[in-house]
Design a protein around this motif. Structure first.
Motif, PDB file in Angstrom:
ATOM      1  N   ALA A   1      48.283  32.410  47.347  1.00  0.00           N
ATOM      2  CA  ALA A   1      48.222  30.990  46.966  1.00  0.00           C
ATOM      3  C   ALA A   1      47.646  30.150  48.102  1.00  0.00           C
ATOM      4  CB  ALA A   1      49.620  30.484  46.585  1.00  0.00           C
TER       5      ALA A   1
ATOM      6  N   THR B   1      40.995  35.388  42.893  1.00  0.00           N
ATOM      7  CA  THR B   1      39.927  34.457  43.236  1.00  0.00           C
ATOM      8  C   THR B   1      38.794  34.570  42.233  1.00  0.00           C
ATOM      9  OG1 THR B   1      38.989  36.115  44.737  1.00  0.00           O
ATOM     10  CG2 THR B   1      40.460  34.487  45.693  1.00  0.00           C
TER      11      THR B   1
ATOM     12  N   GLU C   1      42.931  28.042  39.263  1.00  0.00           N
ATOM     13  CA  GLU C   1      43.406  28.992  40.260  1.00  0.00           C
ATOM     14  C   GLU C   1      44.928  29.130  40.269  1.00  0.00           C
ATOM     15  OE1 GLU C   1      39.826  28.804  43.603  1.00  0.00           O
ATOM     16  OE2 GLU C   1      41.612  27.536  43.811  1.00  0.00           O
ATOM     17  N   ILE C   2      45.645  28.004  40.354  1.00  0.00           N
ATOM     18  CA  ILE C   2      47.107  28.060  40.416  1.00  0.00           C
ATOM     19  C   ILE C   2      47.718  28.555  39.101  1.00  0.00           C
ATOM     20  CG2 ILE C   2      49.211  26.684  40.689  1.00  0.00           C
ATOM     21  CD1 ILE C   2      47.761  27.381  43.292  1.00  0.00           C
TER      22      ILE C   2
ATOM     23  N   SER D   1      38.404  25.949  40.137  1.00  0.00           N
ATOM     24  CA  SER D   1      39.453  25.413  41.011  1.00  0.00           C
ATOM     25  C   SER D   1      40.683  24.966  40.231  1.00  0.00           C
ATOM     26  CB  SER D   1      38.897  24.244  41.825  1.00  0.00           C
ATOM     27  OG  SER D   1      39.877  23.723  42.686  1.00  0.00           O
ATOM     28  N   SER D   2      40.458  24.350  39.072  1.00  0.00           N
ATOM     29  CA  SER D   2      41.573  23.836  38.275  1.00  0.00           C
ATOM     30  C   SER D   2      42.406  24.943  37.644  1.00  0.00           C
ATOM     31  CB  SER D   2      41.043  22.914  37.167  1.00  0.00           C
ATOM     32  OG  SER D   2      40.164  23.631  36.309  1.00  0.00           O
TER      33      SER D   2
ATOM     34  N   ARG E   1      43.850  28.092  47.976  1.00  0.00           N
ATOM     35  CA  ARG E   1      43.881  26.625  48.101  1.00  0.00           C
ATOM     36  C   ARG E   1      43.401  26.164  49.471  1.00  0.00           C
ATOM     37  NH1 ARG E   1      43.368  25.244  43.292  1.00  0.00           N
ATOM     38  NH2 ARG E   1      44.057  23.121  43.716  1.00  0.00           N
TER      39      ARG E   1
ATOM     40  N   ASP F   1      40.414  25.382  50.413  1.00  0.00           N
ATOM     41  CA  ASP F   1      39.480  24.254  50.307  1.00  0.00           C
ATOM     42  C   ASP F   1      40.208  22.947  50.040  1.00  0.00           C
ATOM     43  OD1 ASP F   1      40.245  25.174  47.813  1.00  0.00           O
ATOM     44  OD2 ASP F   1      38.285  24.868  46.882  1.00  0.00           O
ATOM     45  N   ASP F   2      41.267  22.978  49.205  1.00  0.00           N
ATOM     46  CA  ASP F   2      42.044  21.762  48.940  1.00  0.00           C
ATOM     47  C   ASP F   2      42.712  21.251  50.210  1.00  0.00           C
ATOM     48  OD1 ASP F   2      41.404  21.655  46.283  1.00  0.00           O
ATOM     49  OD2 ASP F   2      43.145  22.786  45.618  1.00  0.00           O
ATOM     50  N   ALA F   3      43.242  22.195  51.002  1.00  0.00           N
ATOM     51  CA  ALA F   3      43.853  21.810  52.279  1.00  0.00           C
ATOM     52  C   ALA F   3      42.799  21.190  53.201  1.00  0.00           C
ATOM     53  CB  ALA F   3      44.483  23.029  52.946  1.00  0.00           C
TER      54      ALA F   3
END
Length: 296
Positions: free
Chosen positions: A189, A46, A53-54, A50-51, A193, A195-197
């Protein structure tokens, strides 16, 4: 001939059953360290844009698989050639983990007085710096190596206790190592993610109803979860290192009182060894800086 073929299938089935039972036992034995592994690696994965992270998480996951591919054959080879070497490697790894944990505590104590805008500015600069990202990934993979080493050793100890044949030992320990990587980084993972969810749920529900509220909760919860992971991950580093010293240094194992929860002396051991490692590294860096300019 047909009976011989079915006999082979029966043997394979029996072998797979034994491997399944052995893997289950080994996984139970490693459950505690897997929890610490999750806390440490979630904290390590962490704090990125955001772009990124994965991609960062995938890079760490690949590094973790490579770690397992290195550790598994080396551990079995050392077990055959010179088993005490495994202990020495694990202790060195414990020193590294203790150093990382204590260094984080020292960093927090000496930098918490900085003004908010300075901290934010530094954070942005670090996130935009490709070298900083590579450094964090490298640090995460090194930490994973030590944690993976302990997982493999604990799993191996379990299958050795049950006196299983070598082929069963290799397959069972490999399965545990695979589960450790997929399980831990799969959960990490999901965490990064969140926040995206949350945004997805808010968008799909039109910002109305239960799912919109759930989405808002996930978005607001992520920064809190990351802060908690930072604390828990640091504590886990110190506890894991202290556990290594406690169980793998015979002198320490005998002098530690048995009438108190083992987490207390393990945390203390992690702090002591970590402070010693930080002191040695600090002196070493100063000597290095002093000697190198002299050569120029």
């Amino acid at each position: 001939m047909a009976s011989g073929f079915f006999a082979i299938l029966d043997d394979i089935g029996a072998l797979m059953d034994d491997i399944a039972v052995t893997s289950k036992l080994a996984t139970k034995k490693t459950a505690g360290i897997l929890g610490d592994d999750l806390a440490v690696n979630a904290e390590k994965a962490t704090g990125f844009l955001s772009s990124r992270e994965i991609p960062v998480l995938w890079a760490i996951t690949k590094g973790s698989f490579i770690n397992k591919l290195i550790i598994l054959p080396v551990i079995f080879l050392l077990k055959w050639l010179y088993e005490p070497a495994i202990n020495y490697i694990l202790i060195l790894g414990g020193i590294y983990l203790a150093y990382e944990g204590v260094e984080k505590i020292i960093e927090y104590i000496f930098h918490r007085g900085k003004k908010g805008h300075e901290v934010v500015q530094e954070s942005v600069l670090q996130e935009d710096d490709e070298n900083s990202e590579k450094s964090k990934i490298s640090s995460a993979i090194k930490t994973d190596f030590i944690l993976s080493l302990e997982i493999v050793i604990i799993a191996l100890g379990t299958v050795i206790e049950k006196q299983h044949p070598l082929i069963e030992q290799i397959i069972a320990v490999s399965i545990v190592a695979f589960i450790a990587t997929v399980g831990v980084y799969g959960i990490v993972a999901l965490i990064v993610r969140m926040d995206d969810a949350g945004f997805f749920l808010m968008k799909k529900s039109g910002n109305k109803g239960f799912f919109s509220g759930l989405g808002q909760f996930l978005v607001k919860a992520l920064p809190i979860v990351i802060k908690i992971l930072g604390v828990v991950g640091t504590i886990a580093l110190i506890l894991v290192s202290g556990g290594i010293f406690h169980h793998h240094i015979e002198y320490i194992h005998h002098i530690v009182p048995t009438n108190i929860p083992e987490q207390i002396p393990q945390f203390g051991l992690g702090i002591v060894f970590g402070l010693a490692a930080v002191l040695v590294m600090t002196i070493g860096k100063k000597i290095y800086k002093f000697v190198i300019p002299a050569k120029k």
